[in-house]
Scaffold this active site. Structure first.
Site, PDB file in Angstrom:
ATOM      1  N   ASP A  16       0.821  -1.145  -0.079  1.00 38.44           N
ATOM      2  CA  ASP A  16       0.070  -0.076   0.139  1.00 38.44           C
ATOM      3  C   ASP A  16       0.997   1.230  -0.163  1.00 38.44           C
ATOM      4  O   ASP A  16       2.102   0.850   0.281  1.00 38.44           O
ATOM      5  CB  ASP A  16      -0.860  -0.074   1.130  1.00 38.44           C
ATOM      6  CG  ASP A  16      -1.363   1.090   1.577  1.00 38.44           C
ATOM      7  OD1 ASP A  16      -2.212   1.868   0.799  1.00 38.44           O
ATOM      8  OD2 ASP A  16      -1.395   1.745   2.824  1.00 38.44           O
ATOM      9  N   PHE A  17       0.384   2.409  -0.438  1.00 37.86           N
ATOM     10  CA  PHE A  17       1.299   3.729  -0.395  1.00 37.86           C
ATOM     11  C   PHE A  17       1.105   4.469   0.853  1.00 37.86           C
ATOM     12  O   PHE A  17       2.017   4.545   1.782  1.00 37.86           O
ATOM     13  CB  PHE A  17       0.894   4.515  -1.567  1.00 37.86           C
ATOM     14  CG  PHE A  17       1.760   5.819  -1.585  1.00 37.86           C
ATOM     15  CD1 PHE A  17       3.022   5.590  -2.113  1.00 37.86           C
ATOM     16  CD2 PHE A  17       1.174   7.037  -1.472  1.00 37.86           C
ATOM     17  CE1 PHE A  17       3.884   6.738  -2.131  1.00 37.86           C
ATOM     18  CE2 PHE A  17       1.886   8.115  -1.521  1.00 37.86           C
ATOM     19  CZ  PHE A  17       3.371   8.076  -1.796  1.00 37.86           C
ATOM     20  N   ASP A  18      -0.127   5.210   1.147  1.00 36.39           N
ATOM     21  CA  ASP A  18      -0.338   5.939   2.299  1.00 36.39           C
ATOM     22  C   ASP A  18      -0.307   5.402   3.335  1.00 36.39           C
ATOM     23  O   ASP A  18      -0.932   4.402   3.767  1.00 36.39           O
ATOM     24  CB  ASP A  18      -1.506   6.815   2.145  1.00 36.39           C
ATOM     25  CG  ASP A  18      -1.514   7.771   0.923  1.00 36.39           C
ATOM     26  OD1 ASP A  18      -0.982   8.800   1.087  1.00 36.39           O
ATOM     27  OD2 ASP A  18      -2.050   7.405  -0.428  1.00 36.39           O
ATOM     28  N   ASP A 190      -1.702  -0.450   6.159  1.00 34.09           N
ATOM     29  CA  ASP A 190      -1.836  -0.046   7.346  1.00 34.09           C
ATOM     30  C   ASP A 190      -3.336   0.575   7.534  1.00 34.09           C
ATOM     31  O   ASP A 190      -3.783   0.660   8.679  1.00 34.09           O
ATOM     32  CB  ASP A 190      -1.132   1.273   7.301  1.00 34.09           C
ATOM     33  CG  ASP A 190      -1.765   2.461   6.431  1.00 34.09           C
ATOM     34  OD1 ASP A 190      -2.031   2.172   5.176  1.00 34.09           O
ATOM     35  OD2 ASP A 190      -2.404   3.581   6.772  1.00 34.09           O
TER      36      ASP A 190
HETATM   37 MG   LIG Z   1      -2.807   3.329   3.786  1.00 35.82          MG
END
Ligand SMILES: [Mg+2]
Length: 264
Positions: A16-18, A190
């Site tokens: 995932d990124f953010d 996250d």
């Molecule tokens: Mg995220």
């Protein structure tokens, strides 16, 4: 780790990124990967069969951030966008929803309080209430009513509600397809939507004795606890993800981790 190294070409690392390899910021447009993340993903991509980023961000946003990691595959808008030969391709099933989503973004701008940050990503509209958490209930009610009225999907995340077309694309469907030919897959996330990818890895393990999935949660005080309970490993913050990746990279014979640079 040993199992991944011994089957490196059939191993994949998905991110995932953010909140996972990038910090959460009030201005989503200003977010860059944490220092060292791009280098680690690029280094991994030369060691294993597949490295990819799967995000709710538009693919074009990811392309800018990962231009120095050309071997890393990029999936934007929960897999509704992919990047092929440097060009963003949009899912044919999702594309017809563009006018509906445009109308939705206009409705949000008209109906919601000015403090709500409306991100119009063409096929996905994100409603961020990070600057006024007290408006969460109002934003969620508005989003639920709109989702019901227009037949859209709702995704809740860290101080955000997202609305998107009702096509079968999420982090789980992307990981299921990407991991099909792999025997080892690691997923780093996250937030609530990352739980779908954890589920897919767990389910594949239950049905395929030769497969090993590794779920890594990046902890946070917002939605991270639930994901952390289901993870094989937890790291404390996005800044710690490159540290874990250094351990992975250095497990490959003759591959010390890449030098950390300050520009990400
Ligand atoms: Mg995220």
């Amino acid at each position: 780790m040993t199992a991944t190294v011994s089957e490196s070409r059939k191993s994949g690392f998905f991110f995932d990124f953010d909140g996972t390899i990038a910090p959460i910021m009030r201005d989503p447009g200003a977010v860059l990967p944490v220092p060292g993340a791009v280098e680690r993903l690029q280094a991994l991509s030369s060691l294993v069969g597949r490295v990819a980023v799967v995000s709710a961000r538009p693919a074009a946003f990811l392309c800018e951030r990962f231009s120095r990691a050309p071997q890393v595959a990029l999936f934007g808008l929960y897999g509704m966008q992919t990047v092929v030969d440097g060009q963003v391709r949009t899912d044919a099933e999702a594309e017809p929803w563009a006018p509906v989503m445009r109308g939705l973004a206009a409705d949000a701008a008209r109906d919601l309080p000015g403090e709500i940050l409306i991100e119009d990503k063409a096929l996905l509209v994100s409603l961020h209430y990070r600057s006024v958490p007290a408006l969460r209930g109002a934003v969620e009610r508005w989003a639920s009513a709109k989702a019901a009225e227009l037949g859209l999907r709702e995704q809740h995340g860290r101080m955000v509600v997202e609305l998107r077309p009702p096509v079968e694309r999420d982090k789980g469907t992307v990981i299921a397809r990407e991991a099909e030919s792999l025997t080892r897959a690691w997923y780093f996330g996250d937030d609530i939507s990352d739980g779908r990818a954890f589920d897919v890895l767990r389910c594949r393990e239950e049905h395929d004795a030769g497969f090993m999935g590794v779920s890594v949660a990046v902890a946070n005080g917002e939605t991270g606890d639930e994901l952390a309970r289901r993870a094989d490993f937890t790291v404390d913050s996005p800044e710690d993800t490159p540290v874990l990746l250094d351990q992975v990279i250095s497990a490959f014979p003759g591959h010390p981790p890449p030098a950390l640079t300050l520009d990400g």
